[in-house]
Motif scaffolding. Sequence first.
Motif, mmCIF file in Angstrom:
data_model
loop_
_atom_site.group_PDB
_atom_site.id
_atom_site.type_symbol
_atom_site.label_atom_id
_atom_site.label_comp_id
_atom_site.label_asym_id
_atom_site.label_seq_id
_atom_site.Cartn_x
_atom_site.Cartn_y
_atom_site.Cartn_z
ATOM 1 N N CYS A 188 0.830 -1.207 0.000
ATOM 2 C CA CYS A 188 0.000 0.000 0.000
ATOM 3 C C CYS A 188 0.865 1.258 0.000
ATOM 4 O O CYS A 188 0.564 2.244 -0.699
ATOM 5 N N LYS A 189 1.943 1.227 0.778
ATOM 6 C CA LYS A 189 2.865 2.364 0.818
ATOM 7 C C LYS A 189 3.535 2.562 -0.540
ATOM 8 O O LYS A 189 3.622 3.685 -1.050
ATOM 9 N N GLN A 190 4.019 1.478 -1.139
ATOM 10 C CA GLN A 190 4.709 1.552 -2.426
ATOM 11 C C GLN A 190 3.810 2.089 -3.534
ATOM 12 O O GLN A 190 4.253 2.839 -4.407
ATOM 13 N N LEU A 191 2.534 1.696 -3.503
ATOM 14 C CA LEU A 191 1.610 2.033 -4.587
ATOM 15 C C LEU A 191 0.761 3.273 -4.293
ATOM 16 O O LEU A 191 -0.094 3.643 -5.093
ATOM 17 N N ASN A 192 1.013 3.899 -3.134
ATOM 18 C CA ASN A 192 0.282 5.104 -2.743
ATOM 19 C C ASN A 192 -1.239 4.881 -2.702
ATOM 20 O O ASN A 192 -2.024 5.732 -3.120
ATOM 21 N N LEU A 193 -1.630 3.729 -2.171
ATOM 22 C CA LEU A 193 -3.051 3.454 -1.987
ATOM 23 C C LEU A 193 -3.560 4.182 -0.739
ATOM 24 O O LEU A 193 -2.772 4.543 0.141
ATOM 25 N N LYS A 194 -4.844 4.396 -0.671
ATOM 26 C CA LYS A 194 -5.432 4.993 0.523
ATOM 27 C C LYS A 194 -5.576 3.899 1.578
ATOM 28 O O LYS A 194 -6.324 2.939 1.379
ATOM 29 N N TYR A 195 -4.875 4.047 2.700
ATOM 30 C CA TYR A 195 -4.831 2.959 3.674
ATOM 31 C C TYR A 195 -4.591 3.494 5.086
ATOM 32 O O TYR A 195 -4.172 4.640 5.289
ATOM 33 N N LYS A 196 -4.852 2.630 6.033
ATOM 34 C CA LYS A 196 -4.438 2.808 7.420
ATOM 35 C C LYS A 196 -3.910 1.460 7.902
ATOM 36 O O LYS A 196 -4.458 0.407 7.558
ATOM 37 N N PRO A 197 -2.860 1.453 8.725
ATOM 38 C CA PRO A 197 -2.380 0.193 9.294
ATOM 39 C C PRO A 197 -3.274 -0.258 10.440
ATOM 40 O O PRO A 197 -3.971 0.552 11.054
ATOM 41 N N PHE A 198 -3.258 -1.550 10.704
ATOM 42 C CA PHE A 198 -3.961 -2.055 11.885
ATOM 43 C C PHE A 198 -3.170 -3.204 12.496
ATOM 44 O O PHE A 198 -2.400 -3.888 11.821
ATOM 45 N N VAL A 199 -3.364 -3.388 13.788
ATOM 46 C CA VAL A 199 -2.778 -4.520 14.512
ATOM 47 C C VAL A 199 -3.896 -5.429 15.003
ATOM 48 O O VAL A 199 -3.852 -6.644 14.840
ATOM 49 N N THR A 200 -4.913 -4.828 15.617
ATOM 50 C CA THR A 200 -6.078 -5.583 16.081
ATOM 51 C C THR A 200 -7.328 -5.035 15.406
ATOM 52 O O THR A 200 -7.306 -3.967 14.783
ATOM 53 N N PHE A 201 -8.447 -5.751 15.567
ATOM 54 C CA PHE A 201 -9.690 -5.267 14.985
ATOM 55 C C PHE A 201 -10.279 -4.108 15.773
ATOM 56 O O PHE A 201 -11.177 -3.413 15.273
ATOM 57 N N PHE A 202 -9.776 -3.851 16.965
ATOM 58 C CA PHE A 202 -10.156 -2.624 17.660
ATOM 59 C C PHE A 202 -9.656 -1.418 16.859
ATOM 60 O O PHE A 202 -10.328 -0.390 16.783
ATOM 61 N N ASP A 203 -8.459 -1.545 16.259
ATOM 62 C CA ASP A 203 -7.938 -0.487 15.390
ATOM 63 C C ASP A 203 -8.873 -0.270 14.199
ATOM 64 O O ASP A 203 -9.127 0.874 13.792
ATOM 65 N N CYS A 204 -9.372 -1.356 13.651
ATOM 66 C CA CYS A 204 -10.284 -1.256 12.504
ATOM 67 C C CYS A 204 -11.564 -0.525 12.889
ATOM 68 O O CYS A 204 -12.059 0.322 12.130
ATOM 69 N N ILE A 205 -12.101 -0.841 14.060
ATOM 70 C CA ILE A 205 -13.299 -0.141 14.543
ATOM 71 C C ILE A 205 -13.020 1.356 14.656
ATOM 72 O O ILE A 205 -13.817 2.198 14.219
ATOM 73 N N ASN A 206 -11.877 1.697 15.231
ATOM 74 C CA ASN A 206 -11.523 3.109 15.413
ATOM 75 C C ASN A 206 -11.439 3.843 14.085
ATOM 76 O O ASN A 206 -11.916 4.985 13.958
ATOM 77 N N VAL A 207 -10.832 3.206 13.086
ATOM 78 C CA VAL A 207 -10.700 3.841 11.774
ATOM 79 C C VAL A 207 -12.069 4.053 11.143
ATOM 80 O O VAL A 207 -12.356 5.114 10.580
ATOM 81 N N LEU A 208 -12.932 3.067 11.229
ATOM 82 C CA LEU A 208 -14.270 3.211 10.656
ATOM 83 C C LEU A 208 -15.049 4.323 11.352
ATOM 84 O O LEU A 208 -15.786 5.087 10.705
ATOM 85 N N GLN A 209 -14.865 4.427 12.659
ATOM 86 C CA GLN A 209 -15.530 5.515 13.387
ATOM 87 C C GLN A 209 -14.969 6.881 12.959
ATOM 88 O O GLN A 209 -15.719 7.829 12.757
ATOM 89 N N GLU A 210 -13.649 6.946 12.804
ATOM 90 C CA GLU A 210 -13.015 8.189 12.354
ATOM 91 C C GLU A 210 -13.507 8.607 10.983
ATOM 92 O O GLU A 210 -13.629 9.807 10.665
ATOM 93 N N ARG A 211 -13.787 7.631 10.129
ATOM 94 C CA ARG A 211 -14.244 7.904 8.763
ATOM 95 C C ARG A 211 -15.751 8.145 8.688
ATOM 96 O O ARG A 211 -16.292 8.364 7.618
ATOM 97 N N GLY A 212 -16.415 8.084 9.838
ATOM 98 C CA GLY A 212 -17.817 8.456 9.894
ATOM 99 C C GLY A 212 -18.799 7.366 9.542
ATOM 100 O O GLY A 212 -19.959 7.644 9.223
#
Length: 215
Positions: A188-212
């Motif tokens: 994702c970094k190499q190809l300049n894709l729109k992304y966020k890293p995650f370690v746990t699915f709690f991180d995924c929940i947080n990102v989805l909340q941040e994105r509304g």
Amino acid sequence: MKPVIFCDFDGTITKNDNIIAIMKEFAPPEWNEIKEQILSERISIREGVGKLFRLLPSSSKRQLTEFILADAQIREGFNEFVDFTKEQGIELIIVSGGIDFFVKPLLEPYDLPIYCNSANFEGETIKIEWPHECDSLCDNDCGCCKPSILRKEAKGREVIVIGDSITDLQAAKQADFVLARDLLLDKCKQLNLKYKPFVTFFDCINVLQERGYTA
């Protein structure tokens, strides 16, 4: 319109890649070279996974299944993530290059739609079958073709891909947004894709909340 999430299984929902765990435990040494050919994209995922399982006798089905069901660990926060998507009316679809004899039992408690490959144990060695092959727009010989599944299921919605490996790359290229770890994160970094890293699915929940993506 709510987004649709396509989530990988091996190394994403589970902490380890279950195919790799099986090969480390049961396969002869030549599996390592096949793995390197897959990761370096010298052979297709379909060809590579097929070769890997042909190294194993069909008579080992029970042993393999018991091993994976005992060995696999679900990543932290996945239960809560499934609950979150259901509460918010976000469709969560599992798209896995893994095999039905371990993917479906491990995901049975969650009642989610699953796309994965199948194992045929009728011959001397295990034969992998491919019920979700590439459509006319994909020539990557994916096996379980995640881009084809995205095109079939997206239905005009924003697409979020969650994954970790080379098997998720083509789907990630099509996604509007990617939650990534491990090798997929590097890509994702190499190809300049729109992304966020995650370690746990709690991180995924947080990102989805941040994105509304909440009611």
